[in-house]
Design a protein around this motif. Structure first.
Motif: not given
Length: 427
Positions: A59-83
């Motif tokens: 399936g095309k999205g086999i790695f997509l869900e884990d990738a998005v979850n990781e990306l959001v989790a890793d970027s969240y601290p930077d996001a709250i720092g930006q705003i």
């Protein structure tokens, strides 16, 4: 990743996180490299199948869900720092319509620490608590020392209240002996009210060697339902009667139980210790009065997420205390006739007050730039290491970031409360 503030309502902030297609593609490839060995493909060695082959097979999205979850989790601290926000709860995350090959927009809603101005916390007027030690308090301490250093001796006379009797007994309801109602060689202090009401009274006047039928009625709320409210007879044999022989209160007593040579010196040392304790308590009570005044004068609406979190923390503390007594929280609630929801509602006011107080003290610490120094943190850890007999360096190395944060916060709180106390007007 770019974070964009959208709005704030009732301490809930909404913002967006924008991820470029390149960021998403990079993360998908990272997940593929980490997880490809999980997916077998005929004709390829384990973990060697190309990404396109795996996506075609699984399936095309086999790695997509884990990738998005990781990306959001890793970027969240930077996001709250930006705003520049301070979340106090887990975020609620949703992804807008996303098509592969395009940028991705993630919408985040999260409860944040409320913004407020503490009420007046310098120059708070309170009444001075004058500590005192009454003579009877010193006498009570001396009596406790005397009791601790007493000895129990056998006596050849009938038992009196305050005596200890050594007994064997068997309990009967009607003609039937009941479980748990038998013991041999048990010591019982008459007048201690440790047995069923009426039991001890009927042994007053008994002497060693006597056999006594003790007639009692079990309380209606007795813990054993099969005995609750029933009449019973205990066949008791008195093996011995003992009395407590207390030492004379004189200078020799002082020498035996302390480092002092006279009873007067011992009493004075006790008075000084009690006064020190009274002074500590007086200061503690005055500090609490100051905190209450600032609490009442501070307008602050504590977010529900924070109150809920504090409620759970209080329940965990209570559960731990009950476990030390060998009682489960469920059994306790069943005994009290309450559900967990009932109990949460009951302690919610305490949770609200505790959380509001915590926010106020923390905000004052921020305004006054109060911090915990490395030396203060080390001193706190050293105190814990000495208390539990664990080498300082070993304990410090074992402490996780969460433990250090708790110690740091405790030090900041104490220093903040001390500042409020030092600045108070004590009449």
């Amino acid at each position: 990743m770019k974070a964009t503030f959208i709005g704030k309502e009732n301490n809930v902030v909404e913002f967006e996180m924008l991820f470029s297609n390149a960021e998403i593609e990079e993360r998908i490839n990272k997940v593929y490299l980490a997880e490809r060995s999980k997916y077998p493909v005929d004709g390829f060695r384990k973990g060697k199948a190309p990404r396109k082959i795996l996506e075609a097979k699984y399936g095309k999205g086999i790695f997509l869900e884990d990738a998005v979850n990781e990306l959001v989790a890793d970027s969240y601290p930077d996001a709250i720092g930006q705003i520049l926000i301070r979340p106090v709860a887990r975020p609620n995350i949703s992804i807008k319509d996303f098509k592969e090959g395009e940028d991705m927009v993630v919408t985040v809603k999260v409860t944040v620490r409320p913004e407020f101005t503490p009420g007046q916390y310098k120059g708070v007027e309170i009444e001075k608590i004058v500590p005192e030690v009454k003579p009877e308090e010193v006498d009570a301490e001396i009596e406790r020392l005397q009791t601790r250093n007493s000895r129990i001796i056998d006596v050849e006379r009938p038992a009196q209240n305050g005596d200890t009797v050594n007994i064997d007994y068997m309990g009967f309801v009607g003609e039937e002996q009941f479980a748990g109602g038998t013991a041999t060689g048990q010591d019982l202090e008459l007048g201690s009210n440790t047995f069923i009401p009426g039991f001890e009274d009927q042994l007053v006047g008994a002497a060693a060697g006597d056999n006594v039928d003790v007639k009692v009625t079990f309380p209606e709320e007795y813990h054993a339902p099969d005995l609750a409210g029933k009449d019973a007879v205990f066949k008791v044999k008195v093996n011995a009667v003992k009395e407590t022989e207390k030492p004379e209160l004189d200078d020799e007593f002082a020498k035996d139980v302390s480092e002092y040579d006279t009873l007067d010196e011992l009493k004075e040392s006790i008075r000084e210790k009690l006064m020190k304790d009274a002074e500590t308590k007086a200061e503690f009570d005055m500090k609490n009065t100051i905190i209450d005044v600032v609490y009442q004068n501070t307008e602050l609406d504590v977010p529900e997420d924070m109150v809920e979190s504090q409620t759970i923390e209080l329940i965990d503390e209570i559960q731990m205390q009950l476990q030390y007594q060998g009682i489960s929280l469920k059994d306790y609630l069943d005994y009290m006739g309450k559900t967990m929801d009932d109990y949460k509602k009951e302690i919610r006011p305490d949770a609200y007050k505790k959380m509001k107080t915590r926010l106020i003290i923390d905000e004052i610490a921020n305004l006054e730039n109060i911090e915990a120094s490395g030396e203060e943190i080390d001193a706190e850890i050293r105190g814990i290491s000495e208390h539990y007999g664990i080498p300082f360096e070993q304990l410090k190395e074992q402490f996780e970031a969460e433990n250090i944060e708790i110690i740091t916060q405790d030090i900041r709180n104490r220093k903040t409360i001390q500042l409020m106390y030092d600045e108070a007007v004590i009449k």
